[in-house]
Each structure stands twice: as C-alpha cells, then as structure tokens.
Design a protein around this motif. Structure first.
Motif, PDB file in Angstrom:
ATOM      1  N   SER A 690      39.341  43.055 -42.109  1.00 53.26           N
ATOM      2  CA  SER A 690      39.580  42.508 -43.438  1.00 53.26           C
ATOM      3  C   SER A 690      39.063  43.450 -44.511  1.00 53.26           C
ATOM      4  CB  SER A 690      38.909  41.135 -43.561  1.00 53.26           C
ATOM      5  OG  SER A 690      39.130  40.569 -44.837  1.00 53.26           O
ATOM      6  N   GLY A 691      37.866  43.983 -44.293  1.00 52.76           N
ATOM      7  CA  GLY A 691      37.307  44.910 -45.269  1.00 52.76           C
ATOM      8  C   GLY A 691      38.083  46.206 -45.370  1.00 52.76           C
ATOM      9  N   ALA A 692      38.524  46.723 -44.223  1.00 58.36           N
ATOM     10  CA  ALA A 692      39.230  48.004 -44.214  1.00 58.36           C
ATOM     11  C   ALA A 692      40.626  47.895 -44.806  1.00 58.36           C
ATOM     12  CB  ALA A 692      39.317  48.543 -42.788  1.00 58.36           C
ATOM     13  N   LEU A 693      41.268  46.739 -44.675  1.00 59.92           N
ATOM     14  CA  LEU A 693      42.667  46.603 -45.081  1.00 59.92           C
ATOM     15  C   LEU A 693      42.849  45.921 -46.443  1.00 59.92           C
ATOM     16  CD1 LEU A 693      44.180  45.442 -41.674  1.00 59.92           C
ATOM     17  CD2 LEU A 693      44.451  47.691 -42.727  1.00 59.92           C
ATOM     18  N   PHE A 694      41.958  45.000 -46.808  1.00 61.17           N
ATOM     19  CA  PHE A 694      42.241  44.150 -47.954  1.00 61.17           C
ATOM     20  C   PHE A 694      41.146  44.098 -49.018  1.00 61.17           C
ATOM     21  CE2 PHE A 694      44.537  42.312 -44.318  1.00 61.17           C
ATOM     22  CZ  PHE A 694      45.828  42.353 -44.809  1.00 61.17           C
ATOM     23  N   GLU A 695      39.895  43.949 -48.616  1.00 60.14           N
ATOM     24  CA  GLU A 695      38.842  43.592 -49.562  1.00 60.14           C
ATOM     25  C   GLU A 695      38.443  44.780 -50.443  1.00 60.14           C
ATOM     26  OE1 GLU A 695      35.566  41.451 -47.740  1.00 60.14           O
ATOM     27  OE2 GLU A 695      36.805  40.993 -46.010  1.00 60.14           O
ATOM     28  N   GLU A 696      38.203  44.501 -51.721  1.00 62.84           N
ATOM     29  CA  GLU A 696      37.685  45.540 -52.612  1.00 62.84           C
ATOM     30  C   GLU A 696      37.189  44.916 -53.906  1.00 62.84           C
ATOM     31  OE1 GLU A 696      38.820  49.941 -54.386  1.00 62.84           O
ATOM     32  OE2 GLU A 696      40.446  48.536 -53.950  1.00 62.84           O
ATOM     33  N   VAL A 697      35.948  45.226 -54.257  1.00 59.16           N
ATOM     34  CA  VAL A 697      35.417  44.875 -55.568  1.00 59.16           C
ATOM     35  C   VAL A 697      35.796  45.997 -56.526  1.00 59.16           C
ATOM     36  CG1 VAL A 697      33.351  44.417 -56.926  1.00 59.16           C
ATOM     37  CG2 VAL A 697      33.506  43.565 -54.576  1.00 59.16           C
ATOM     38  N   VAL A 698      36.464  45.635 -57.611  1.00 54.99           N
ATOM     39  CA  VAL A 698      36.985  46.626 -58.548  1.00 54.99           C
ATOM     40  C   VAL A 698      36.338  46.428 -59.918  1.00 54.99           C
ATOM     41  CG1 VAL A 698      39.044  47.528 -59.696  1.00 54.99           C
ATOM     42  CG2 VAL A 698      39.186  46.710 -57.328  1.00 54.99           C
ATOM     43  N   TYR A 699      35.831  47.534 -60.484  1.00 50.46           N
ATOM     44  CA  TYR A 699      35.301  47.542 -61.844  1.00 50.46           C
ATOM     45  C   TYR A 699      36.145  48.479 -62.701  1.00 50.46           C
ATOM     46  CZ  TYR A 699      30.915  45.196 -60.536  1.00 50.46           C
ATOM     47  OH  TYR A 699      29.984  44.293 -60.123  1.00 50.46           O
ATOM     48  N   ASP A 700      36.297  48.132 -63.983  1.00 50.47           N
ATOM     49  CA  ASP A 700      36.939  49.081 -64.883  1.00 50.47           C
ATOM     50  C   ASP A 700      35.887  49.993 -65.500  1.00 50.47           C
ATOM     51  OD1 ASP A 700      35.723  47.735 -66.997  1.00 50.47           O
ATOM     52  OD2 ASP A 700      37.566  46.800 -67.731  1.00 50.47           O
ATOM     53  N   ALA A 701      36.304  50.894 -66.362  1.00 55.50           N
ATOM     54  CA  ALA A 701      35.395  51.903 -66.894  1.00 55.50           C
ATOM     55  C   ALA A 701      34.289  51.306 -67.751  1.00 55.50           C
ATOM     56  CB  ALA A 701      36.188  52.936 -67.707  1.00 55.50           C
ATOM     57  N   SER A 702      34.505  50.111 -68.305  1.00 57.21           N
ATOM     58  CA  SER A 702      33.477  49.490 -69.146  1.00 57.21           C
ATOM     59  C   SER A 702      32.504  48.641 -68.349  1.00 57.21           C
ATOM     60  CB  SER A 702      34.147  48.633 -70.233  1.00 57.21           C
ATOM     61  OG  SER A 702      34.777  47.503 -69.649  1.00 57.21           O
ATOM     62  N   GLY A 703      32.722  48.548 -67.022  1.00 59.65           N
ATOM     63  CA  GLY A 703      31.840  47.752 -66.191  1.00 59.65           C
ATOM     64  C   GLY A 703      32.299  46.329 -65.985  1.00 59.65           C
ATOM     65  N   GLN A 704      33.543  46.005 -66.350  1.00 56.40           N
ATOM     66  CA  GLN A 704      34.075  44.670 -66.132  1.00 56.40           C
ATOM     67  C   GLN A 704      34.507  44.506 -64.675  1.00 56.40           C
ATOM     68  OE1 GLN A 704      34.794  41.872 -68.478  1.00 56.40           O
ATOM     69  NE2 GLN A 704      33.073  42.972 -69.369  1.00 56.40           N
ATOM     70  N   ASN A 705      34.042  43.434 -64.044  1.00 53.46           N
ATOM     71  CA  ASN A 705      34.469  43.136 -62.674  1.00 53.46           C
ATOM     72  C   ASN A 705      35.870  42.542 -62.740  1.00 53.46           C
ATOM     73  OD1 ASN A 705      34.909  41.876 -60.112  1.00 53.46           O
ATOM     74  ND2 ASN A 705      32.703  41.795 -59.773  1.00 53.46           N
ATOM     75  N   MET A 706      36.826  43.229 -62.117  1.00 52.57           N
ATOM     76  CA  MET A 706      38.229  42.827 -62.176  1.00 52.57           C
ATOM     77  C   MET A 706      38.665  42.047 -60.937  1.00 52.57           C
ATOM     78  SD  MET A 706      38.814  44.212 -65.073  1.00 52.57           S
ATOM     79  CE  MET A 706      40.588  44.130 -65.250  1.00 52.57           C
ATOM     80  N   SER A 707      37.715  41.677 -60.083  1.00 52.04           N
ATOM     81  CA  SER A 707      38.082  41.087 -58.787  1.00 52.04           C
ATOM     82  C   SER A 707      37.195  39.900 -58.430  1.00 52.04           C
ATOM     83  CB  SER A 707      37.986  42.152 -57.691  1.00 52.04           C
ATOM     84  OG  SER A 707      36.716  42.786 -57.728  1.00 52.04           O
ATOM     85  N   ALA A 708      36.929  39.040 -59.409  1.00 50.43           N
ATOM     86  CA  ALA A 708      35.976  37.948 -59.198  1.00 50.43           C
ATOM     87  C   ALA A 708      36.636  36.631 -58.842  1.00 50.43           C
ATOM     88  CB  ALA A 708      35.089  37.779 -60.427  1.00 50.43           C
ATOM     89  N   THR A 709      37.859  36.674 -58.336  1.00 47.86           N
ATOM     90  CA  THR A 709      38.502  35.480 -57.790  1.00 47.86           C
ATOM     91  C   THR A 709      39.176  35.880 -56.487  1.00 47.86           C
ATOM     92  OG1 THR A 709      40.708  35.752 -58.755  1.00 47.86           O
ATOM     93  CG2 THR A 709      39.024  34.749 -60.154  1.00 47.86           C
TER      94      THR A 709
END
Length: 798
Positions: A690-709
């Motif tokens: 699951s981690g290798a294929l799908f999961e990823e926490v993504v931040y933009d350049a300002s530090g906003q978490n774009m993956s919190a759902t």
C-alpha cells in the motif's frame, strides 16, 4: 540455547485469537467506550500555516459560548508542564527542546496553538472556530535538500541550522576498492512521506483524583510504562502518582508510542481544573498532525568486479524529520545504515547519515522504520545487473551469504546467526520459475503490457537488546519483564510489559506461558496495559512482542514450574535432586519411571493449596505462595529473514501496476501461533505494498498539507492486493528462549523492495528506472513516456 520444537505441546498450535470473540461481537473496550461522567471535551485549534509567528490569540468570542469552560494556550500549558529535552550524548546529534504548545511560532500546518474545553464535543468544535489567531507568515522549507542549504529558513530557532543530526562510519577501505573495481555502480532511492492511518485515531481520557493527588490516564498506547514515566516527568509528578491504563487499541503501527503534546495537554488540564477531560482527534487531524514517517533519500555506490561481486559499498541517507523531534533525530536512519548490508557478503563499507528539520509534521517510527533497507540493498544488486548486463538472480547468488558464512559479522559489527537467506532465496526462485517468466516477458512486450519479476531478500532486525541501543548511541533499554502467578485454586495469571494494538498477543503469549509451565493455553490469562498490574517493561515496538514478550513469559513460566516441582517433590517425599525426574503436564505432576512419564496423585491445584495454605509443609528455603517474576534482556539483536518475489504487469497505456503473483519464503524461527503469525505476515506485506503503490503525504511549497483526507491519501484495499503465498521455512534461533525470532515488520521491508524491483524489471527494455515511490500510474506513465526507444527489448543477461 538448543531448542527442539518437537517437544512443544502448546507453542505452535494454530489456536484462534481469543480476543476476536469480543472484538467481532462488539464487546471490545476502546477509549471511547470508557464512560467518565461529567468529563469535559477538548478540541484543539491548529495552525493553518506551515511556518508563521504567532502575534495574538483572541479567545473572547469563544469564551462567550454557553458550555465553554476555558480556552488554554501555550502561555498557560507551558507554565504547568516541563518541556521535552532530547540531548543524548551522541556525536553529531544536536540537542532539541519542545514546549507543550508553541508560543512564539508555529512550525507546520496543523501545529496545535490552543485547546478549547467544553461540556460536549459539539460546543468545543464551535468554540474552536471562534478562537481568532493572528499570524505573521514566514517562508517555509518543505524539502530536506532545501532545508540543508546555508540560507534556508530555520525551522527551530534554537539551532544554528536545520541539520539536526549527522553521523558517519567506515570499515575497511571502500575508497581503495573503488579504484580497484571493474565498475562503479551508483543508484538512488527516494522513499516518500507516509503516515500510519490506524483505524482508531489518537485519543485519551484523563482523570485526576485530588484526594490522592493521582492521575489516571486511559489511552491507547503501545508502551504503558515508558509513557507513564514521560507523563510524570513532564507534569512534575512522581511515577507513583500516575497510572496508565491502555484498553483495546484499534491499530498503532508505531504512531501510539510517543507522548504527544495533545495528550500532555489533556493530562495537565485535568490536573489544573480537577475535572476529567477527554479528547479524540478526527481523521483530518490524524492525517495532518499525528505523526509521519519514511521520507528519505538514499544513494549507494558499489564497487564491483566483472561477475557483479561487491568489493566495497558506500551509502548516504538523508532523512526529512519534520518540524519537531519526539525521538532522537538519528534513530531511524542510523539503524538503516547499520544493518544495510544484510544478507550479502560485504566487508568494505562506509555510510553517512544526515537528518534535516523541515516545516512538516514531525516524524517517528512506523511499522518497519528501517523499511527502505532491503529495497536499497536489493535495488543496488539490480542496478549492478543492469549496468553489467548480468542476470540479477546470479548477481544475488554471487554476493549472498552462504550457510557456511554464519555466524557472520557485518562491517558495522552486527552479528548475524541462525538465519537462512540463501535457502529462502533459492526457494523463492524455484517457486516462481524464473526461466518461465523470462520467456513470458519476451512474448508479451508488444501487447500493451510489460511483465516484471522482482526479488527482495530481507534480514529483519526484530528484537533490540540493551547492548544494541548502547552501541548505536540510542537511549533506551531492550529488556522485558513478566510475572506468572498461580493462584491457590491452581488458576494461572500472567503479565508482561507489552501492550498489543491488534496483533493478537493474548493467545500466543498465553501459549508461551502454558508451554513453560506445563498447563493448557486455556488455563492461562494474560494481563497487559495497566501500569499498576503489569511489570515495568519496554512495551510493544518493532517485532519484539514474541521474542522479548513471549520469551520472557516462557522463561518466567519455566521458573514457576521449577517452584511447583520443588514443592511437589517434598509432598511426594522425594529429595530436591529428584525434581529432574518430575514435570508438569496438563496440570498434573508426572514422574519419570523406567523411561516413561507417569501421573502422580498431585495436581497443580494440590501444589498451589500447599504453597498458599500449608506453608509449614514447604521445603526449607521455599517461601509461601506461587508468584514468580523475572526480567530478560535479549541478545544485542535478533534477526529473522525472508525472500519476497513479486510478478507485476504494467499497462503501458495507463502506467497502472497490477500484481499478478506475490510469494514469500519466510524464516521467523519458532512460531508461537501460526494463525497470528500468518495474519502479521499478511498485514505487513499489505502495508508495504500500500505504501509503495498508493500512499503519500504531500505538501506544497508553503507547507500546506494537501493530503489530509482519504480522498487524497490513498490506501490499498483488498481489491488492489493479491493473494499472498507463504512458504514456511522456519528454523529456531539458538540464542533466544524457545528459539523465537519475530517477524512483524519484515513483510513491509520485503514488499516495498520486491514490487519496485519487479516494476524496474518490467521497465528494463525501455531504459528507464523507477527510483522513487509511490509507484503511481502517473509516475510510471511518465517514465514510459520519457523512454527514447521502446523497440528491441533487451533482458538481463541477453
């Protein structure tokens, strides 16, 4: 310690997990099931910025709402609690300090800045939205490489730079091997930020007894006793003033080890207000602000001869540790570097470890914190095969440790013994029929699919003894503690310092006690998760549950059996030397006569009644009662091993990776319970894939978490995962009680390596390499698109 598994009567039985009955019928007891009348509800106000100064926190409008009891900020909480200082004497590791709540600035999106208390959770939520915080935003740094630049914004103002930890090591002469080599092969590996996503998010209920000046903390934690110590220290209390009670836990995976700031806030507020307080985070908070893991970049440089034999290996790892240090920053990456060479015969080796702070949620251990290790090592093997045009199977064979090599000392000084990497590798190779896969690859290269076969041989560090922690410069102990008490009726109670978070501990640990004592598993009750009941132990982390927990209980139960037999010998009129001819089986005392075991008239209940109710009948020197306790410190490190094989098909039009077959040849030593072991193996593999294929926490350049759902942070389901074939090749360890090795994290390690190596095997004809995860369709499709020439497929060794 020689172990003959054929002698076991309870260990190894495939008994159903005894906790499943209550869990599957809705009778489990989690934190939210604990009713505390009149408890206040807490909600945290969190920063919407990745990096900002706090100018003002206006609580007036929130306090005007009916039902709001108070709004508390860092100014309040930091006066009632002590900061967390991490300053272990490790060269290259900078000391850090963290207050309970920030006062000067916030460091990541989701940083808690205030806590609202109200009579119900809905009022608390409404009030939190009325808390007005004024910020001056600052430039954020969200990439480890950028964080290490000389002019990067500082995450921690108390440090001179964002480089919080740096260690290096060299054994042999890897630079000289580079000059002598036929070729030097370089490879890169980028593992992405992930989070644990347990079914049950973080939460707690704190109760303060003003009359006794005593705090009771109901919390799902993997380490009840160390957490008690942290709570006491941060609150300025004695450990005797704190009780930690851990009920059922809906998953932990390492996220429920640290004492987080929110939990400390709840404890401090219940003490300050003398009222019970409860808190439960929602899923957005959990994904955004609980704990993250895994984000690192690795580079290897292998000096090799013409056959692909590794003459020397140089390794660099840079880890993104996030904004705060809940653990010493060198912890995870240092272990990766120390065990990297794993199943391969490498003498000359050097590493450099760098850890950077960034404006992201702080990192901590996640199931298999050393997960990248096996991908890096086996990925390097594949890179050697690609560059030299060799068969990756043969390159592995050239470098693999053979049975004659053990015990083997790795270049870092770690000792491997009682493992079987060559055997599991050959079993996996045979099971998948490599030649058939190669023929199939040639036949399918023009039908819109690319077929790949990947191997990953794992040497999993399962149980860390105290000596390892000391030699690695990591603060901590590896010991475990247990007690076994036989009641006057003959009932058996036992306890250990572990706490399960869904692994199914209650059954295999009872089996370990039953085996050591000589009773049936159903006769044993194991008590965990209550610091006033369980002995002080180091809790559940890594794969230490079976080796440290089960091993300690087994030894303690054997000690209890010795006490029982000493009393039985006296009752039977035998001298103490005759205890060697006695044993306890199925609660009956048996005596060996004429090379055969025969029942005596004594039962465990008879002996127990004598021990408790007729002390004058006890032999000299034997105290009344049957209550035995002991501690056990495992060897410096215990290892298990496995080889994972994965066959994938890549749809060239979409980049989608489909796993066609997944197989593991596993050696995890003595198995306490096959049902539980298989569940742990399947769960670990699923988590790795699951981690290798799908999961990823993504931040933009300002530090906003774009993956919190969960719409953005994707998790594999049963629909995306294959059936897991497991070949059991278990050989006992001679160094641990009952030969136990452990196995709960190796599945993660092998999965991320096997599937990525399989993808790269499929991509080999295109001349591109996937060196980062997740292996999303977009990423794989981009690699395919970038390939300059997709004609004339070339396979390894052709």
């Amino acid at each position: 310690m020689t172990v003959d598994s054929e002698d076991f009567t309870e260990i190894g039985k495939p008994l159903p997990r005894r906790e499943d009955r209550r869990l599957l019928t809705g009778q489990g007891r989690f934190v939210d099931d604990i009713a505390i009348p009149g408890a206040l509800h807490a909600v945290f106000v969190r920063s919407p910025h990745g990096h900002a100064r706090i100018r003002e926190i206006d609580t007036v409008e929130a306090l005007e709402l009916d039902g709001v009891v108070g709004v508390f900020t860092g100014k309040d909480l930091n006066a009632w609690t002590n900061p967390l200082r991490l300053a272990p004497p490790i060269e290259g590791l900078l000391p850090t300090k963290m207050t309970t709540l920030p006062e000067g600035k916030v460091r990541f999106h989701g940083d808690p800045v205030a806590c609202v208390l109200a009579v119900d959770p809905y009022t608390a939520e409404d009030a939190a939205e009325r808390v007005a915080v004024t910020y001056d935003t600052l430039e954020a740094v969200t990439d480890a490489a950028a964080a290490l630049a000389p002019d990067a914004p500082r995450v921690d103002d108390d440090l001179e730079s964002n480089l919080v930890s740096r260690q290096s090591f060299s054994a042999g002469a890897p630079a000289a091997r580079r000059r002598e080599a036929h070729a030097v092969v370089e490879a890169e590996f980028h593992q992405h930020r992930q989070t644990h996503a347990p079914m049950e998010t973080r939460g707690c209920v704190a109760v303060w007894d003003e009359g006794r000046k005593h705090l009771t903390m109901h919390i799902g934690t993997q380490i009840p006793h160390p957490l008690r110590g942290q709570l006491a220290g941060r609150l300025g209390l004695s450990e005797s003033q704190v009780t930690v009670v851990s009920p059922d836990i809906g998953g932990g995976f390492g996220q429920k080890i640290a004492l987080y700031r929110e939990e400390l806030v709840i404890a401090a507020l219940t003490r300050h207000l003398k009222r019970s307080v409860r808190w439960r985070e929602d899923r957005l908070e959990n994904l955004m602000a609980a704990s993250h893991a895994r984000e690192n970049t690795c580079r290897t440089r292998a000096s090799v001869d013409r056959s692909g034999r590794i003459l020397g290996l140089e390794f660099e790892i840079t880890e993104d540790f996030g904004a705060y240090c809940f653990y010493p920053a060198n912890y995870m990456s240092r272990v990766v570097a120390m065990i990297l060479t794993g199943p391969y015969r490498i003498r000359d080796y050097a590493y450099e470890v760098k850890v950077a702070l960034t404006n992201k949620c702080g990192s901590g251990p996640m199931r298999a914190p050393m997960a990248i290790t096996s991908w890096v090592m086996d990925g390097t093997i594949d890179a050697i095969a690609r560059q030299l045009g060799l068969d990756p199977v043969e390159v592995r064979r050239v470098n693999m440790l053979s049975p004659a090599d053990f015990p083997h000392t790795m270049p870092t000084g770690e000792v491997l013994e009682d493992i079987s990497p060559a055997e599991t590798f050959e079993a996996a190779v045979k099971a998948v029929d490599v030649s058939a896969i190669r023929r199939r690859q040639g036949a399918t290269c023009d039908d819109g699919r690319l077929i790949g076969l990947g191997f990953c041989t794992v040497v999993e560090s399962t149980t860390y003894g105290s000596h390892f922690y000391k030699s690695a410069g990591i603060a901590g102990s590896g010991h475990e503690a247990a007690w076994v008490r036989i009641e006057p009726s003959g009932a058996v109670n036992a306890s250990v310092g572990l706490m399960g978070s869904g692994q199914g501990y209650e059954t295999p640990l009872a089996q370990a006690v039953a085996e050591g004592l000589g009773v049936g598993t159903d006769d044993v009750r194991v008590h965990m998760g209550h610091t006033d009941i369980a002995p002080y132990g180091m809790g559940s982390r890594g794969s230490r549950g079976a080796t440290a927990g089960g091993g300690t209980l087994y030894l303690c139960a054997r000690k209890a059996q010795e006490r029982v037999l000493t009393i039985a010998a006296a009752v039977l009129g035998l001298n103490s030397a005759d205890t060697a001819s006695l044993r306890l089986r199925d609660r009956r005392v048996q005596r060996r006569i004429d090379d055969a075991w025969q029942d005596t008239e004594l039962t465990l209940r008879d002996v127990a009644r004598t021990a408790y109710l007729d002390p004058t009948a006890l032999p000299e020197g034997v105290p009344p009662g049957l209550d035995v306790a002991m501690t056990y410190d495992p060897p410096p490190m215990t290892y298990s091993n496995a080889t994972h094989a994965c066959i994938v098909a890549i749809e060239t039009a979409t980049g989608r990776v489909v796993i066609e077959r997944y197989l593991v040849a596993e050696d995890c030593g003595t198995v306490l319970n096959p049902v539980v072991v298989r569940g742990q193996q399947q769960g670990a593999i699923a988590m790795g894939l699951s981690g290798a294929l799908f999961e990823e926490v993504v931040y933009d350049a300002s530090g906003q978490n774009m993956s919190a759902t969960f719409a953005d942070y994707l998790l594999a389901t049963a629909c995306e995962l294959p059936n897991f074939e497991i070949l059991h090749m278990n050989t006992p360890s001679r160094q641990t009680p009952a030969g136990i090795k452990g196995m709960a994290e190796g599945g993660v390690m092998g999965a991320i390596g096997a599937v990525t190596n399989a993808v790269n095997d499929a991509l080999a004809p295109l001349g591109v390499v996937a060196n980062r995860q997740p292996l999303s369709p977009q990423y794989i499709r981009g690699l395919i698109r970038s390939a300059e020439n997709t004609k004339n497929p070339r396979r390894h060794g052709s």
